[in-house]
Design an enzyme around this catalytic site. Structure first.
Site, PDB file in Angstrom:
ATOM      1  N   GLU A  41       0.816  -1.211   0.000  1.00 10.08           N
ATOM      2  CA  GLU A  41       0.000   0.000   0.000  1.00 10.08           C
ATOM      3  C   GLU A  41       0.856   1.270   0.000  1.00 10.08           C
ATOM      4  O   GLU A  41       0.626   2.195   0.774  1.00 10.08           O
ATOM      5  CB  GLU A  41      -0.956  -0.007   1.195  1.00 10.08           C
ATOM      6  CG  GLU A  41      -1.900  -1.198   1.177  1.00 10.08           C
ATOM      7  CD  GLU A  41      -2.955  -1.188   2.282  1.00 10.08           C
ATOM      8  OE1 GLU A  41      -2.662  -0.660   3.369  1.00 10.08           O
ATOM      9  OE2 GLU A  41      -4.051  -1.706   2.044  1.00 10.08           O
ATOM     10  N   ASP A  69      -8.364  -9.003   3.921  1.00 14.17           N
ATOM     11  CA  ASP A  69      -8.134  -7.934   4.886  1.00 14.17           C
ATOM     12  C   ASP A  69      -9.166  -7.898   5.994  1.00 14.17           C
ATOM     13  O   ASP A  69     -10.058  -7.053   5.964  1.00 14.17           O
ATOM     14  CB  ASP A  69      -8.129  -6.584   4.149  1.00 14.17           C
ATOM     15  CG  ASP A  69      -7.540  -5.489   5.013  1.00 14.17           C
ATOM     16  OD1 ASP A  69      -7.054  -5.810   6.109  1.00 14.17           O
ATOM     17  OD2 ASP A  69      -7.568  -4.326   4.589  1.00 14.17           O
ATOM     18  N   GLU A 122     -12.656  -2.366  12.037  1.00 14.36           N
ATOM     19  CA  GLU A 122     -12.658  -1.626  10.778  1.00 14.36           C
ATOM     20  C   GLU A 122     -13.761  -2.105   9.838  1.00 14.36           C
ATOM     21  O   GLU A 122     -14.404  -1.302   9.170  1.00 14.36           O
ATOM     22  CB  GLU A 122     -11.284  -1.798  10.102  1.00 14.36           C
ATOM     23  CG  GLU A 122     -11.194  -1.161   8.732  1.00 14.36           C
ATOM     24  CD  GLU A 122      -9.823  -1.348   8.081  1.00 14.36           C
ATOM     25  OE1 GLU A 122      -8.935  -1.957   8.693  1.00 14.36           O
ATOM     26  OE2 GLU A 122      -9.643  -0.846   6.952  1.00 14.36           O
TER      27      GLU A 122
HETATM   28  O1  GCW Z   1      -6.906  -3.051   6.875  1.00 12.50           O
HETATM   29  C1  GCW Z   1      -6.191  -2.250   6.006  1.00 12.50           C
HETATM   30  C2  GCW Z   1      -6.496  -0.857   6.409  1.00 12.50           C
HETATM   31  C3  GCW Z   1      -5.330   0.091   6.365  1.00 12.50           C
HETATM   32  C4  GCW Z   1      -4.140  -0.587   7.014  1.00 12.50           C
HETATM   33  C5  GCW Z   1      -3.791  -1.826   6.213  1.00 12.50           C
HETATM   34  C6  GCW Z   1      -2.661  -2.620   6.840  1.00 12.50           C
HETATM   35  C7  GCW Z   1      -2.448   0.339   8.423  1.00 12.50           C
HETATM   36  O2  GCW Z   1      -7.567  -0.371   5.659  1.00 12.50           O
HETATM   37  O3  GCW Z   1      -5.710   1.270   7.042  1.00 12.50           O
HETATM   38  O4  GCW Z   1      -3.028   0.266   7.163  1.00 12.50           O
HETATM   39  O5  GCW Z   1      -4.891  -2.689   6.147  1.00 12.50           O
HETATM   40  O6  GCW Z   1      -2.954  -3.592   7.517  1.00 12.50           O
HETATM   41  O7  GCW Z   1      -1.510  -2.288   6.634  1.00 12.50           O
END
Ligand code: GCW
Length: 713
Positions: A302, A376, A404
């Protein structure tokens, strides 16, 4: 009779308003009928106080017993009376040494809590090899009373099954918490190191009480500033507060720090100057923060910098840091949450593709930190295929405690059943019984370095977690990190007793409500294996229509693939073939439409709308029904909770009730918006009895939430 009833009831209600700040360490008076027996088993406390850890154990016992029993035992140098409580180690207590208990298998953190006789008198001993072990034992002893257990005939032996049990704070230096729903970061960087907020001590107590022994203070999307002397001094102040509680401080390290704060031209892990820089930096960290734990790294994920920026591998990057940390006994937690910018392949496959080739190539002090699922932290994912696929590498589990994707802090979703599901999943890596828990605790492949990380749900809200029930997820994470084989329900039971009441009329319904709550979220958000359908960026609310934008795998349509024929992501051999990343028996099971578990149906297959489900219904009808079932569960929780008025303190009761009302509305919103949207593809009527969505699709699509909390920055 009425008066008597009232008198019996009163001691369980607190005098002061309950704001949740005390978490599960409330230490309110136990039921009147139990006081005498408990007091007789804690008549005096023999505990050394020579070290800071010994003192915090003694203080916790005094505070706990005072609260629970209305009087604290006398502190004595030596247990002499019947009913004494003796706490310590062979080194701290000659009397304990004389008991000749077998502590040989307890390691550095385990403990015994045992009923013994000292000079012919009944006593209880909390014994360990180290002060921290004794502290854990002290918390266990208190928990027995908090959960209304008998104290006679105790024979408890506890040894943690993982070594590194850490919270990961996604907290930025400006106190913004990424994916945080409980207010700002508790770490008040600006006023550190001068001001050590008493909250830090309570945070450490809470963590130690559930066996958490480390904390990563800063976000994995981190600024290199964290590694400058100014911030290291601040982290050192926190480390000092946490140390007596057995909690080590770790930091997220930005891979490009040598450039940003070191003035180098490169961060190439094979460049000698870069390696020297990290060595010197690490030595400096240890000078400033004695007992520092190590680094957590999010690299080449990311947009974060990493070794691949220089054509190097994850192993090259991790091993460079490992080499710098090794002389100090530190570790690297290298995250496997990667999916590349260039890679057009199914995102669910990418971590496996990138990491498996490096199995066995990581230095011995590296843990590869793997999320429970391959996408995720969705409400439900099959276990990550990396578990079982890297036998030569210790893999640590990363769970998300902050919700989240499960309704932020307002939805009641007890996550331990989800953690349990992942831990119990059988990878079949070395035949049946090769569970994820056995990968994580090192027993499957014989690793000594093991761990579990939980992305914290903690902020400055009075109740720490944004809602009272979210405290349970912090609690459950700690307990499962200590023992991944514990049962979610037993943990819930302890938590409810410690947090709300030991009255079975409270415990039973609340535990029951919690136990089904995560499945309800799955139902009203992402039933039958659907995933990643939330609002863009902030991740709030339903948005299965999200399409376009910078990357396909940040959209919803990428994941659900609904069309006129059906819905779901084909990850079978005819599709992305992600199933092949699982061991053959699982690959076969998941890859076949007739054998895939229904909960993962649309995760692995693109399925016709008229496909017959086990229930006999069509997929479309079943989908609609599941959405509705989720909403109904929340309605049921509201009813249960309303029925507990008067049995729970009014402050917490009111907030939970209000949050459940929000959850019910939002569950309905998820159901309605999802059905309205998917119906444009299925073109089928709703099954009989299912109410139409409250609004048309355009209404839901037009909703905007520019200030939803927790968004990435
Ligand atoms: O879950 C996702 C999130 C990001 C997060 C990323 C990660 C810290 O949307 O906000 O960043 O994963 O785990 O690195």
């Amino acid at each position: 009779m009425a008066v008597l009833g009232l008198a019996l009831f009163l001691p369980t209600l607190p005098a002061a308003a309950e704001d949740g700040h005390d978490l599960w360490l409330r230490y309110l008076p136990v039921q009147e009928s139990r006081v005498a027996a408990y007091r007789a088993q804690a008549t005096e406390l023999a505990a050394a106080t020579a070290t800071p850890t010994q003192r915090v154990a003694r203080d916790e016992l005094l505070r706990g017993l005072q609260g629970l029993l209305g009087t604290a035992p006398a502190v004595v140098p030596k247990a002499g009376r019947a009913g004494a409580l003796l706490v310590g180690t062979p080194a701290s207590s000659p009397q304990l040494r004389a008991l000749k208990l077998d502590l040989s298998t307890l390691g550095e953190e385990g403990y015994l809590v045992r009923s013994v006789r000292i000079d012919g008198r009944a006593a209880t001993v909390v014994a360990a090899n180290t002060d921290v072990g004794a502290l854990y034992g002290a918390f266990h002893f208190l928990r027995l009373i908090q959960t209304a257990q008998p104290l006679d005939a105790l024979d408890i032996r506890e040894v943690p099954r993982t070594k590194v049990r850490v919270l990961n704070h996604w907290d930025n230096l400006d106190r913004y918490v990424e994916r945080g729903y409980a207010g700002e970061s508790i770490f008040d960087w600006h006023r550190l190191p001068g001001w050590k907020d008493p909250r830090y001590t309570d945070y450490a107590r809470a963590n130690a009480s559930i066996g958490i022994n480390g904390t990563v203070l800063n976000n994995v999307n981190t600024s290199a500033q964290m590694l400058t002397p100014m911030y290291l001094e601040k982290a050192a102040a926190l480390a000092e507060v946490f140390r007596p509680f057995g909690i080590k401080v770790y930091l997220s390290a930005r891979f490009s720090a040598p450039i940003e704060i070191g003035g180098l031209k490169t961060a190439d892990p094979l460049d000698p100057a870069v390696r020297r820089w990290w060595k010197a930096k690490t030595d400096e960290v240890y000078r400033i923060i004695p007992g520092f734990g190590g680094f957590l790294v999010k690299a080449n994920s990311e947009g974060q910098p990493g070794p691949q920026d220089y054509g190097r591998s994850h192993a090259d990057g991790a091993n460079m840091l490992a080499e710098a940390l090794a002389p100090h006994g530190g570790i690297v937690m290298w995250r496997a949450f990667v999916y590349s910018h260039e890679e057009p392949d199914d995102r669910a496959k990418q971590a496996y593709t990138e990491f498996v080739p490096y199995d066995g190539r990581f230095a011995p002090n590296v843990l590869v930190q793997v999320k429970n699922g391959a996408i995720d932290f969705q409400p439900r994912e099959p276990f990550h295929p990396l578990f079982g696929a890297m036998p030569e590498t210790p893999l640590m589990m990363e769970f998300q405690i902050t919700k989240e994707y499960l309704g932020f802090a307002t939805h009641l979703a007890y996550l331990a059943p989800m953690y349990e599901e992942a831990l119990r999943a059988d990878t079949h890596a070395s035949g049946p019984g090769s569970t994820v828990a056995r990968v994580v605790d090192g027993s499957l492949d014989g690793h000594a370095l093991t761990g579990m990380a939980g992305v914290a749900n903690i902020g400055v809200d009075r109740n720490w977690s944004g809602s009272h029930f979210d405290q349970a997820n912090w609690f459950a994470f700690g307990r499962l990190a200590w023992d991944p084989y514990l049962e979610a329900e037993a943990i819930a039971r302890d938590w409810v007793k410690m947090t709300f009441s030991t009255d079975p009329a409270v415990v039973d319904p609340v535990v029951a409500m919690m136990m089904g709550s995560r499945e309800a979220v799955v139902d009203y958000m992402t039933p039958l294996g659907l995933h990643h359908l939330m609002g863009r960026g902030h991740h709030y609310g339903p948005a299965p229509w999200v399409a376009g934008g910078p990357r396909a795998d940040w959209t919803s349509v990428y994941y659900h693939r609904a069309d006129a024929k059906g819905i779901g992501f084909d990850r079978s051999a005819t599709g992305s073939n992600a199933v092949a990343q699982y061991a053959p028996p699982l690959a076969a099971q998941f890859g076949d439409l007739s054998t895939v578990p229904e909960e993962f149906l649309l995760w692995f297959h693109h399925v016709p709308w008229d496909h017959r489900m086990a229930s006999g219904r069509t997929l479309w009808d079943e989908l609609v029904l599941r959405y509705g079932r989720g909403v109904d569960y929340v309605t049921g929780m509201r009813r249960t909770w309303d029925g507990l008025a008067g049995k729970i303190d009014p402050e917490r009761h009111a907030q939970v009730a209000a949050f459940l009302a929000i959850q019910e509305q939002e569950a309905q919103w998820w159901r309605d918006a999802s059905i309205a949207y998917f119906q444009t593809f299925s073109k089928r009527p709703l099954p009989a009895g299912a109410a139409p969505p409250a609004h048309d699709l355009e209404y839901y699509q037009a909703l905007q939430f520019p200030f939803a909390p927790g968004d990435g920055k």
